[in-house]
Enzyme design. Structure first.
Site, PDB file in Angstrom:
ATOM      1  N   TYR A  62      13.257  -0.173  72.425  1.00  0.00           N
ATOM      2  CA  TYR A  62      12.930  -0.570  73.789  1.00  0.00           C
ATOM      3  C   TYR A  62      11.452  -0.276  74.064  1.00  0.00           C
ATOM      4  O   TYR A  62      10.746   0.293  73.215  1.00  0.00           O
ATOM      5  CB  TYR A  62      13.840   0.137  74.797  1.00  0.00           C
ATOM      6  CG  TYR A  62      15.282  -0.334  74.693  1.00  0.00           C
ATOM      7  CD1 TYR A  62      15.642  -1.628  75.075  1.00  0.00           C
ATOM      8  CD2 TYR A  62      16.266   0.494  74.184  1.00  0.00           C
ATOM      9  CE1 TYR A  62      16.959  -2.073  74.965  1.00  0.00           C
ATOM     10  CE2 TYR A  62      17.586   0.057  74.066  1.00  0.00           C
ATOM     11  CZ  TYR A  62      17.923  -1.229  74.458  1.00  0.00           C
ATOM     12  OH  TYR A  62      19.213  -1.672  74.341  1.00  0.00           O
ATOM     13  N   ARG A 109      15.327  10.176  75.627  1.00  0.00           N
ATOM     14  CA  ARG A 109      15.937   9.857  74.328  1.00  0.00           C
ATOM     15  C   ARG A 109      14.890   9.255  73.388  1.00  0.00           C
ATOM     16  O   ARG A 109      14.146   8.361  73.772  1.00  0.00           O
ATOM     17  CB  ARG A 109      17.093   8.867  74.486  1.00  0.00           C
ATOM     18  CG  ARG A 109      17.884   8.764  73.185  1.00  0.00           C
ATOM     19  CD  ARG A 109      19.132   7.919  73.310  1.00  0.00           C
ATOM     20  NE  ARG A 109      20.195   8.504  72.500  1.00  0.00           N
ATOM     21  CZ  ARG A 109      21.231   7.828  72.025  1.00  0.00           C
ATOM     22  NH1 ARG A 109      21.382   6.558  72.269  1.00  0.00           N
ATOM     23  NH2 ARG A 109      22.149   8.429  71.299  1.00  0.00           N
ATOM     24  N   GLY A 198      29.533   8.414  71.403  1.00  0.00           N
ATOM     25  CA  GLY A 198      29.561   7.048  71.910  1.00  0.00           C
ATOM     26  C   GLY A 198      30.930   6.409  71.789  1.00  0.00           C
ATOM     27  O   GLY A 198      31.785   6.527  72.677  1.00  0.00           O
ATOM     28  N   ARG A 199      31.168   5.743  70.650  1.00  0.00           N
ATOM     29  CA  ARG A 199      32.371   4.907  70.498  1.00  0.00           C
ATOM     30  C   ARG A 199      33.684   5.658  70.682  1.00  0.00           C
ATOM     31  O   ARG A 199      34.580   5.150  71.367  1.00  0.00           O
ATOM     32  CB  ARG A 199      32.311   4.194  69.144  1.00  0.00           C
ATOM     33  CG  ARG A 199      31.222   3.134  69.115  1.00  0.00           C
ATOM     34  CD  ARG A 199      30.845   2.745  67.711  1.00  0.00           C
ATOM     35  NE  ARG A 199      30.166   3.825  67.004  1.00  0.00           N
ATOM     36  CZ  ARG A 199      29.696   3.740  65.772  1.00  0.00           C
ATOM     37  NH1 ARG A 199      29.862   2.607  65.101  1.00  0.00           N
ATOM     38  NH2 ARG A 199      29.077   4.757  65.210  1.00  0.00           N
TER      39      ARG A 199
HETATM   40  C1  LIG Z   1      28.867  -0.181  73.954  1.00  0.00           C
HETATM   41  C2  LIG Z   1      27.720   0.691  73.531  1.00  0.00           C
HETATM   42  C3  LIG Z   1      26.533   0.665  74.274  1.00  0.00           C
HETATM   43  C4  LIG Z   1      25.453   1.466  73.903  1.00  0.00           C
HETATM   44  N1  LIG Z   1      24.309   1.429  74.665  1.00  0.00           N
HETATM   45  C5  LIG Z   1      23.260   2.212  74.309  1.00  0.00           C
HETATM   46  C6  LIG Z   1      22.074   2.213  75.091  1.00  0.00           C
HETATM   47  O1  LIG Z   1      21.958   1.518  76.099  1.00  0.00           O
HETATM   48  N2  LIG Z   1      21.056   3.015  74.688  1.00  0.00           N
HETATM   49  C7  LIG Z   1      21.156   3.805  73.584  1.00  0.00           C
HETATM   50  O2  LIG Z   1      20.205   4.524  73.273  1.00  0.00           O
HETATM   51  N3  LIG Z   1      22.263   3.823  72.830  1.00  0.00           N
HETATM   52  C8  LIG Z   1      23.310   3.056  73.166  1.00  0.00           C
HETATM   53  N4  LIG Z   1      24.439   3.063  72.377  1.00  0.00           N
HETATM   54  C9  LIG Z   1      24.448   3.840  71.146  1.00  0.00           C
HETATM   55  C10 LIG Z   1      25.082   5.213  71.373  1.00  0.00           C
HETATM   56  O3  LIG Z   1      24.288   6.006  72.224  1.00  0.00           O
HETATM   57  C11 LIG Z   1      25.246   5.965  70.031  1.00  0.00           C
HETATM   58  O4  LIG Z   1      23.973   6.196  69.456  1.00  0.00           O
HETATM   59  C12 LIG Z   1      26.091   5.165  69.053  1.00  0.00           C
HETATM   60  O5  LIG Z   1      27.266   4.671  69.686  1.00  0.00           O
HETATM   61  C13 LIG Z   1      26.489   6.020  67.835  1.00  0.00           C
HETATM   62  O6  LIG Z   1      27.270   7.135  68.208  1.00  0.00           O
HETATM   63  P1  LIG Z   1      28.873   7.130  67.995  1.00  0.00           P
HETATM   64  O7  LIG Z   1      29.109   7.164  66.502  1.00  0.00           O
HETATM   65  O8  LIG Z   1      29.329   8.392  68.695  1.00  0.00           O
HETATM   66  O9  LIG Z   1      29.400   5.873  68.616  1.00  0.00           O
HETATM   67  C14 LIG Z   1      25.544   2.281  72.753  1.00  0.00           C
HETATM   68  C15 LIG Z   1      26.741   2.307  72.017  1.00  0.00           C
HETATM   69  C16 LIG Z   1      27.819   1.515  72.395  1.00  0.00           C
HETATM   70  C17 LIG Z   1      29.091   1.552  71.568  1.00  0.00           C
END
Ligand SMILES: Cc1cc2nc3c(=O)[nH]c(=O)nc-3n(C[C@H](O)[C@H](O)[C@H](O)COP(=O)(O)O)c2cc1C
Length: 243
Positions: A62, A109, A198-199
């Site tokens: 970004y 971040r 996240g997920r």
């Molecule tokens: C639906 C969704 C939207 C996300 N939106 C952002 C975002 O806007 N900015 C960001 O830095 N990371 C975003 N992420 C990434 C998460 O912050 C995280 O880095 C990523 O899901 C990996 O972590 P996890 O294995 O716990 O899912 C998003 C992830 C998901 C699944």
């Protein structure tokens, strides 16, 4: 309901519907104060709307990340060139937002070396200087936290965490889904105070209960990520609801 980026790939979603992206251009030096003001105004709006705070997003390709990375920042003014100059706009934005709404309401971040959305941060020495300079300059602000998306067992993570000295949140990106085991491993390294999930949390509104009980987890459905509405965000069942 507005279409999502998945439903309109390659388009920018606006209130008027999907439109083509503008061709990106370098922001002129004299336009930067108004860009900075937009971050400040957005933070004020968030607090006025009742949110506890904001995360200044300098990660994942970004705008602010584009200042940090040498492959996207080709500027010849005082915001481009050396690692210190590339870190400068991010420092200015974070400082201004912290001053406007209170540093305790502001997190940041970063994602050093996360090659996403056109970012190519491949020179480890450059990354250490750029992010080291950034973190050194925001460390004294007493921010709520620094969120680092990078390998938490890596040297850069440890170095940045130590230099920040405040609360550090870890997450290592999309390649591996965060698990209870990876959270515990990361926390035991001593370089992070918390892990961003996240997920698994998206798919399990009662994730902390499931992890505590060793219960089965709902699987996240990728098709509903980045949707335009509630589907895939607020409709996964809790254990109590029978799933
Ligand atoms: C639906 C969704 C939207 C996300 N939106 C952002 C975002 O806007 N900015 C960001 O830095 N990371 C975003 N992420 C990434 C998460 O912050 C995280 O880095 C990523 O899901 C990996 O972590 P996890 O294995 O716990 O899912 C998003 C992830 C998901 C699944």
């Amino acid at each position: 309901m507005a279409p999502s980026p998945i439903q309109a790939p390659g388009k920018m979603i606006t209130a008027q519907g999907p439109v083509d992206h503008d061709v990106p251009r370098e922001i002129a030096t004299d336009e930067l104060p108004s860009v900075l003001d937009e971050y400040v105004q957005a933070a004020r709006n968030a607090v006025e709307a009742g949110l506890d705070g904001v995360e200044v997003h300098a990660a994942n390709g970004y705008l602010l990340h584009q200042f940090l990375s040498p492959n996207s920042n080709e500027r010849s003014d005082e915001y481009g060139g050396s690692p210190q100059r590339r870190a400068r706009f991010v420092v200015e934005v974070v400082s201004a937002v912290a001053q406007a709404i209170g540093a305790e309401r502001v997190g940041v971040r970063i994602s050093p070396g996360h090659q996403l959305n056109g970012i190519a941060e491949v020179d480890e020495g450059d990354m250490a200087s750029t992010y080291g300079s950034l973190v050194d300059q925001i460390a004294g602000l007493k921010l709520a936290y620094l969120s680092i998306l990078a390998d938490p067992s890596g040297q850069l993570f440890a170095d940045l965490s130590q230099r920040f000295s405040g609360s550090v949140i870890a997450n290592d990106g999309f390649s591996e889904v965060t698990s209870l085991m990876s959270v515990e491993q990361t926390l035991s390294s001593g370089h992070a105070d918390a892990v961003a999930v996240g997920r698994p949390y998206l798919a399990n509104p009662d994730l902390e209960v499931r992890w505590a009980q060793g219960a089965e987890l709902n699987e996240p459905n990728m098709d509903t990520f980045y949707g335009g509405g509630a589907e895939g965000y607020t409709d996964y069942p809790t254990l109590a609801e029978g799933a």
